[in-house]
Scaffold this motif. Structure first.
Motif, mmCIF file in Angstrom:
data_model
loop_
_atom_site.group_PDB
_atom_site.id
_atom_site.type_symbol
_atom_site.label_atom_id
_atom_site.label_comp_id
_atom_site.label_asym_id
_atom_site.label_seq_id
_atom_site.Cartn_x
_atom_site.Cartn_y
_atom_site.Cartn_z
ATOM 1 N N GLY A 1 0.855 -1.191 0.000
ATOM 2 C CA GLY A 1 0.000 0.000 0.000
ATOM 3 C C GLY A 1 0.887 1.236 0.000
ATOM 4 O O GLY A 1 1.835 1.318 0.786
ATOM 5 N N LYS A 2 0.585 2.165 -0.881
ATOM 6 C CA LYS A 2 1.411 3.371 -1.029
ATOM 7 C C LYS A 2 1.542 4.153 0.271
ATOM 8 O O LYS A 2 2.579 4.756 0.535
ATOM 9 C CB LYS A 2 0.828 4.283 -2.109
ATOM 10 C CG LYS A 2 0.914 3.722 -3.483
ATOM 11 C CD LYS A 2 0.252 4.655 -4.492
ATOM 12 C CE LYS A 2 0.167 4.005 -5.842
ATOM 13 N NZ LYS A 2 -0.459 4.856 -6.833
ATOM 14 N N ASP A 3 0.501 4.139 1.079
ATOM 15 C CA ASP A 3 0.504 4.915 2.318
ATOM 16 C C ASP A 3 1.201 4.200 3.474
ATOM 17 O O ASP A 3 1.378 4.765 4.547
ATOM 18 C CB ASP A 3 -0.917 5.290 2.712
ATOM 19 C CG ASP A 3 -1.809 4.075 2.907
ATOM 20 O OD1 ASP A 3 -1.539 3.012 2.308
ATOM 21 O OD2 ASP A 3 -2.791 4.180 3.650
ATOM 22 N N LYS A 4 1.649 2.973 3.248
ATOM 23 C CA LYS A 4 2.273 2.206 4.330
ATOM 24 C C LYS A 4 3.768 1.978 4.114
ATOM 25 O O LYS A 4 4.408 1.273 4.888
ATOM 26 C CB LYS A 4 1.566 0.873 4.481
ATOM 27 C CG LYS A 4 0.149 1.028 5.002
ATOM 28 C CD LYS A 4 -0.461 -0.303 5.308
ATOM 29 C CE LYS A 4 -1.747 -0.172 6.053
ATOM 30 N NZ LYS A 4 -2.911 0.112 5.316
ATOM 31 N N VAL A 5 4.316 2.566 3.068
ATOM 32 C CA VAL A 5 5.731 2.364 2.762
ATOM 33 C C VAL A 5 6.326 3.653 2.200
ATOM 34 O O VAL A 5 5.672 4.377 1.469
ATOM 35 C CB VAL A 5 5.906 1.180 1.777
ATOM 36 C CG1 VAL A 5 5.296 1.462 0.434
ATOM 37 C CG2 VAL A 5 7.344 0.782 1.624
ATOM 38 N N ASP A 6 7.554 3.941 2.624
ATOM 39 C CA ASP A 6 8.321 5.042 2.051
ATOM 40 C C ASP A 6 9.366 4.423 1.134
ATOM 41 O O ASP A 6 10.112 3.526 1.555
ATOM 42 C CB ASP A 6 9.043 5.855 3.139
ATOM 43 C CG ASP A 6 8.094 6.722 3.941
ATOM 44 O OD1 ASP A 6 7.107 7.219 3.365
ATOM 45 O OD2 ASP A 6 8.340 6.922 5.142
ATOM 46 N N ILE A 7 9.406 4.900 -0.105
ATOM 47 C CA ILE A 7 10.368 4.370 -1.070
ATOM 48 C C ILE A 7 11.179 5.524 -1.637
ATOM 49 O O ILE A 7 10.618 6.547 -2.038
ATOM 50 C CB ILE A 7 9.668 3.625 -2.224
ATOM 51 C CG1 ILE A 7 8.835 2.457 -1.694
ATOM 52 C CG2 ILE A 7 10.697 3.134 -3.243
ATOM 53 C CD1 ILE A 7 8.022 1.737 -2.747
ATOM 54 N N GLU A 8 12.492 5.318 -1.662
ATOM 55 C CA GLU A 8 13.381 6.284 -2.312
ATOM 56 C C GLU A 8 14.244 5.529 -3.314
ATOM 57 O O GLU A 8 14.915 4.568 -2.969
ATOM 58 C CB GLU A 8 14.272 7.007 -1.308
ATOM 59 C CG GLU A 8 15.188 8.017 -1.977
ATOM 60 C CD GLU A 8 16.074 8.788 -1.008
ATOM 61 O OE1 GLU A 8 16.744 9.715 -1.462
ATOM 62 O OE2 GLU A 8 16.107 8.440 0.198
ATOM 63 N N LEU A 9 14.194 5.972 -4.559
ATOM 64 C CA LEU A 9 15.045 5.452 -5.611
ATOM 65 C C LEU A 9 16.274 6.357 -5.654
ATOM 66 O O LEU A 9 16.144 7.563 -5.847
ATOM 67 C CB LEU A 9 14.287 5.498 -6.942
ATOM 68 C CG LEU A 9 14.929 4.876 -8.157
ATOM 69 C CD1 LEU A 9 14.875 3.354 -8.053
ATOM 70 C CD2 LEU A 9 14.209 5.320 -9.412
ATOM 71 N N VAL A 10 17.459 5.801 -5.414
ATOM 72 C CA VAL A 10 18.693 6.585 -5.393
ATOM 73 C C VAL A 10 19.542 6.167 -6.593
ATOM 74 O O VAL A 10 19.871 4.986 -6.748
ATOM 75 C CB VAL A 10 19.473 6.374 -4.084
ATOM 76 C CG1 VAL A 10 20.789 7.143 -4.120
ATOM 77 C CG2 VAL A 10 18.636 6.818 -2.888
ATOM 78 N N VAL A 11 19.876 7.150 -7.418
ATOM 79 C CA VAL A 11 20.601 6.897 -8.657
ATOM 80 C C VAL A 11 21.984 7.535 -8.579
ATOM 81 O O VAL A 11 22.106 8.708 -8.205
ATOM 82 C CB VAL A 11 19.812 7.461 -9.864
ATOM 83 C CG1 VAL A 11 20.569 7.220 -11.160
ATOM 84 C CG2 VAL A 11 18.417 6.846 -9.922
ATOM 85 N N PHE A 12 22.997 6.751 -8.936
ATOM 86 C CA PHE A 12 24.356 7.291 -8.988
ATOM 87 C C PHE A 12 25.178 6.492 -9.989
ATOM 88 O O PHE A 12 24.717 5.477 -10.523
ATOM 89 C CB PHE A 12 25.015 7.314 -7.605
ATOM 90 C CG PHE A 12 25.246 5.968 -6.971
ATOM 91 C CD1 PHE A 12 26.465 5.320 -7.119
ATOM 92 C CD2 PHE A 12 24.253 5.367 -6.212
ATOM 93 C CE1 PHE A 12 26.688 4.087 -6.512
ATOM 94 C CE2 PHE A 12 24.466 4.139 -5.601
ATOM 95 C CZ PHE A 12 25.695 3.499 -5.758
ATOM 96 N N GLY A 13 26.386 6.954 -10.241
ATOM 97 C CA GLY A 13 27.299 6.249 -11.145
ATOM 98 C C GLY A 13 26.717 6.076 -12.527
ATOM 99 O O GLY A 13 26.118 6.994 -13.092
ATOM 100 N N ASN A 14 26.887 4.881 -13.075
ATOM 101 C CA ASN A 14 26.438 4.603 -14.437
ATOM 102 C C ASN A 14 24.922 4.632 -14.609
ATOM 103 O O ASN A 14 24.432 4.617 -15.725
ATOM 104 C CB ASN A 14 26.982 3.254 -14.902
ATOM 105 C CG ASN A 14 28.487 3.253 -15.020
ATOM 106 O OD1 ASN A 14 29.089 4.267 -15.356
ATOM 107 N ND2 ASN A 14 29.112 2.128 -14.723
ATOM 108 N N GLY A 15 24.190 4.692 -13.516
ATOM 109 C CA GLY A 15 22.728 4.769 -13.596
ATOM 110 C C GLY A 15 22.205 6.152 -13.949
ATOM 111 O O GLY A 15 21.007 6.329 -14.152
#
Length: 141
Positions: A59-73
């Motif tokens: 559930g979107k309201d029950k989880v915090d998500i962070e996509l962290v991009v670095f380097g070749n990404g």
């Protein structure tokens, strides 16, 4: 003496019972940080799918998500990325997307080169390490 001990224990027990509902009423959100550090568009798509799948399961309201991009990404978050529309969808879903400023400096990229809606962190790997210390789950698709 026995009576005083009994009264103290009864009072302590009442206080614990009264505090218990507040402690269990709202569990903390699960934090998940997703690392993207390679240049393969298959990995980029997989990482974005992982965000979507986690939100669908928890559930979107029950989880915090962070996509962290670095380097070749870094190509994932460039303004002309083939997945720019998926980045928009990911941000609209409530997940955060962060680009490493150290990578940008090393690759001579400016914020004008990047997707206009992403956030920034000084060092992507440090962001991941710090989130891990805070109890976040680290995922690298």
């Amino acid at each position: 003496m026995i009576r005083r001990t009994f009264v103290q224990l009864a009072l302590a027990g009442t206080m614990l019972v009264a505090a218990a509902p507040a402690a269990i009423a709202e569990p903390a959100k699960q934090g998940i940080v997703i690392q993207v550090s390679d240049g393969d568009t298959k990995t980029w798509n997989q990482a974005l799918n992982v965000v979507k799948n986690i939100q669908a399961e928890y559930g979107k309201d029950k989880v915090d998500i962070e996509l962290v991009v670095f380097g070749n990404g870094s190509g994932l978050l460039k303004f002309d990325s083939p997945l720019a529309n998926r980045i928009d969808d990911t941000l609209a879903s409530g997940a955060s997307v962060s680009m490493c400023e150290n990578t940008m400096k090393g690759q001579k990229l400016s914020k004008a080169d990047m997707h206009p809606k992403v956030g920034y962190v000084k060092a992507g790997i440090i962001e991941i390490v710090e989130k891990s210390k805070q109890g976040w789950t680290v995922v690298r698709p």
